[in-house]
Design an enzyme around this catalytic site. Sequence first.
Site, PDB file in Angstrom:
ATOM      1  N   LYS A  72      40.657  48.064  29.519  1.00  0.00           N
ATOM      2  CA  LYS A  72      41.151  46.931  30.315  1.00  0.00           C
ATOM      3  C   LYS A  72      41.810  45.861  29.459  1.00  0.00           C
ATOM      4  O   LYS A  72      42.777  45.243  29.884  1.00  0.00           O
ATOM      5  CB  LYS A  72      40.042  46.336  31.172  1.00  0.00           C
ATOM      6  CG  LYS A  72      39.019  45.514  30.411  1.00  0.00           C
ATOM      7  CD  LYS A  72      37.975  44.913  31.334  1.00  0.00           C
ATOM      8  CE  LYS A  72      36.916  44.170  30.573  1.00  0.00           C
ATOM      9  NZ  LYS A  72      37.313  42.919  29.993  1.00  0.00           N
ATOM     10  N   THR A  73      41.312  45.641  28.236  1.00  0.00           N
ATOM     11  CA  THR A  73      41.911  44.594  27.389  1.00  0.00           C
ATOM     12  C   THR A  73      43.352  44.968  27.052  1.00  0.00           C
ATOM     13  O   THR A  73      44.252  44.125  27.084  1.00  0.00           O
ATOM     14  CB  THR A  73      41.085  44.402  26.090  1.00  0.00           C
ATOM     15  OG1 THR A  73      39.722  44.226  26.466  1.00  0.00           O
ATOM     16  CG2 THR A  73      41.544  43.184  25.320  1.00  0.00           C
ATOM     17  N   ASP A 102      39.803  37.771  33.869  1.00  0.00           N
ATOM     18  CA  ASP A 102      39.107  38.904  33.261  1.00  0.00           C
ATOM     19  C   ASP A 102      37.654  38.893  33.753  1.00  0.00           C
ATOM     20  O   ASP A 102      37.139  37.844  34.134  1.00  0.00           O
ATOM     21  CB  ASP A 102      39.169  38.719  31.734  1.00  0.00           C
ATOM     22  CG  ASP A 102      38.673  39.944  30.987  1.00  0.00           C
ATOM     23  OD1 ASP A 102      38.554  41.014  31.605  1.00  0.00           O
ATOM     24  OD2 ASP A 102      38.407  39.835  29.771  1.00  0.00           O
ATOM     25  N   GLU A 103      36.981  40.042  33.707  1.00  0.00           N
ATOM     26  CA  GLU A 103      35.557  40.135  34.113  1.00  0.00           C
ATOM     27  C   GLU A 103      35.341  39.476  35.482  1.00  0.00           C
ATOM     28  O   GLU A 103      34.395  38.709  35.669  1.00  0.00           O
ATOM     29  CB  GLU A 103      34.644  39.450  33.064  1.00  0.00           C
ATOM     30  CG  GLU A 103      34.764  39.999  31.657  1.00  0.00           C
ATOM     31  CD  GLU A 103      34.119  41.368  31.466  1.00  0.00           C
ATOM     32  OE1 GLU A 103      33.692  41.966  32.466  1.00  0.00           O
ATOM     33  OE2 GLU A 103      34.070  41.846  30.327  1.00  0.00           O
ATOM     34  N   GLN A 132      29.633  46.819  37.140  1.00  0.00           N
ATOM     35  CA  GLN A 132      29.042  46.118  35.986  1.00  0.00           C
ATOM     36  C   GLN A 132      28.739  44.664  36.317  1.00  0.00           C
ATOM     37  O   GLN A 132      28.674  43.816  35.439  1.00  0.00           O
ATOM     38  CB  GLN A 132      29.987  46.195  34.780  1.00  0.00           C
ATOM     39  CG  GLN A 132      30.131  47.606  34.234  1.00  0.00           C
ATOM     40  CD  GLN A 132      30.962  47.643  32.965  1.00  0.00           C
ATOM     41  OE1 GLN A 132      30.526  47.193  31.907  1.00  0.00           O
ATOM     42  NE2 GLN A 132      32.157  48.172  33.064  1.00  0.00           N
ATOM     43  N   ARG A 134      27.191  52.077  27.308  1.00  0.00           N
ATOM     44  CA  ARG A 134      27.441  51.500  25.969  1.00  0.00           C
ATOM     45  C   ARG A 134      27.517  52.619  24.930  1.00  0.00           C
ATOM     46  O   ARG A 134      28.006  52.418  23.826  1.00  0.00           O
ATOM     47  CB  ARG A 134      26.307  50.537  25.529  1.00  0.00           C
ATOM     48  CG  ARG A 134      26.062  49.296  26.377  1.00  0.00           C
ATOM     49  CD  ARG A 134      27.276  48.502  26.703  1.00  0.00           C
ATOM     50  NE  ARG A 134      27.803  48.903  27.996  1.00  0.00           N
ATOM     51  CZ  ARG A 134      29.048  48.682  28.395  1.00  0.00           C
ATOM     52  NH1 ARG A 134      29.890  48.071  27.608  1.00  0.00           N
ATOM     53  NH2 ARG A 134      29.472  49.064  29.582  1.00  0.00           N
TER      54      ARG A 134
END
Length: 672
Positions: free
Chosen positions: A32-33, A215-216, A246, A601
């Site tokens: 996503k970044t 973002d997020e 998430q 993770r």
Amino acid sequence: MDWFKGLNPEQQKAVKHNFGPLLILAGAGSGKTTVLVSRTGRLISERVAQAQEICVLTFTNKAARELKHRVGAKLGSSGSGMWAGTFHSFGLQILRRFHKHAGLSPYFGIVDQSDCNAIVKDLIKDIKNSGKDKFDADKILNMINDRRTGMAPQTEAFDEYHEMVEVLTPKFTKRLEHLGVVDFEGLLIKPITLFKENPEILEKVQGMFTQVMVDEFQDTNRLQMDLIAQIVKSHNNIAVVGDDDQSIYGWRGAEVKNILNFPQEFTPCEVIKLERNYRSSAEILAVANAAISKNKNRHGKILRPQVAEDTGQLPELFILDREEDECEFVVTEILNFQRQGYSYKDMAVLYRSNTQGGLIESSLRRANVPYHISGGTSIFDRREIKDLMAYLKQALAPNEVSLRRIINVPSRGIGDTSIEKLSEFALKKRINFVDACRFWQEAGVQDKAGAAIDDLMMFIENLPKNILDFQVGSSPGAKMVQIFQDIGYREYVYGTAADPTSAEKKWMVVEILGRILDSFLGRRSYDVENIKSFVDCMLLRDDLSEEELENKVQLMTLHASKGLEFPVVILAGLEEDLLPHKNLGSDIDEERRLFYVGVTRAKKRLVMSRCQQRKKNGAVRPVAPSRFLLELPKELYTEFPLGARPVVGQEREDLVASFLSKLDSKLGTGKK
């Protein structure tokens, strides 16, 4: 400039989007970044928007810095001027710019949680209530903030806490105004109020930012959503990136419905799913997908592995007898992976509650395994940092909270009696405490204490100038440390420490602050304005110094692990009442998302563990496996009911040989 190079078709589609609402559902490890960076860069280089018309709201300053850096690296100077930062720093920027309309002085200060706590305690003291000592100031402050932000639950029961909060909320707001300060909640509440009361300012801000990205997005709360809605109302050019699977901060006010309802709230909305995962093995993703599919209320998506090599290694579950065994097991596994060629820093141990971390930590310490705990007490919360920051705040934005903190730190003979007299005088004359200190004689303070107050006021006034007045070969940070040593602060720190070792550590915190100041000013001009910016950044918890990731095992809660990745992950304590947590986990869907975050993770190896009994309230009791484990198809992981892998091949021969040689040496010593 090719902004699409190396992107998959879904990522390209997101980067191509120009106008109108866009929801990018970015699964864990889906890049996503890269999408955010490429879309921002393309909007600027294709002149869809100028850099200064773009606003990117993030949840950490680190994410904002990375974005700016990556866009700048490709675009050079044409990328400068875009705005990227946290919601709180955005609110601060708006309030600094329109401070007059917000009823603030141009030099207003920011107060943090502990300052607010002190204000609440002070207000409780003023209330004529015989049982006032029994109130928990933290709980009261949280309830006040819920009321101010409109997030207070509609309760039937109206207990003494609710009564106290009803009385204190207006007083608390008034006190902040009186002190000329803004707290963290206020950095969001005040801009929203400002926009509602001044449509022309809102129009100006809408015109300033013609492209807004968040973002997020799954972590936004009601206030942040309100702020976003206001800024984009005139053009609806809003692109949000997030993953409803998430969303794990409900307890902090985050509302998963913001991302679930986004397509209905902002129409017509384009929705793009990024489901290709570039992080984890296929076997690990199979566990993640199976777990999260049990949540009904979600934007359905399935993570698909894109990692080239298939590890052929299923995630593993080890069943231990009790928690002491689990801690020893964690140490054994870490050493086992190290023998396989992994570094300590490639490994993370994740758990649901901090108390688990404490037990694991002591086992690692005994085994001399280097570790780092994330999400513990931050350097910003250390008393020494708070003291020095209070001095700097007082010099740049005087307010009662910081002055009361430092008036007799280090001790300068201004006792409680003097402070009491000044407080009464301030109340009687209807002036603030800071001004009352200038009239200490009228307030009836004795000459000796009064002279100390004058000296302190003079010291504070000259502090920023003196910090910048350093010798060649020195630095502002070093000069600041020297100044505080000269006024006896080092002596004070040593005097309040339990032993010389902890005194050294405490003083080291002061020296670290000096280094942080130097690294902050290093990229800027040395002037008072930039010391002021430094204070703002420190108060917004801007992680100004990133400590280099040393070669240590990372220990952290599942909440602290979000956004990170590790080749090896050990998930400890997968039991009912721990995950989902009995007290903290009222929302089962959110607890399941927490498990999903932990699993995703891991890049190459996922090791899970649970105990059959655990100590609760002093007694050892049997515990049940987590429902999230029971929901997983058995074929997705390998279970070791005896808590260890069976030993095979060469390893077995080595163990036998080692046992026999030990036996021989014992028998040998016995013969003599």
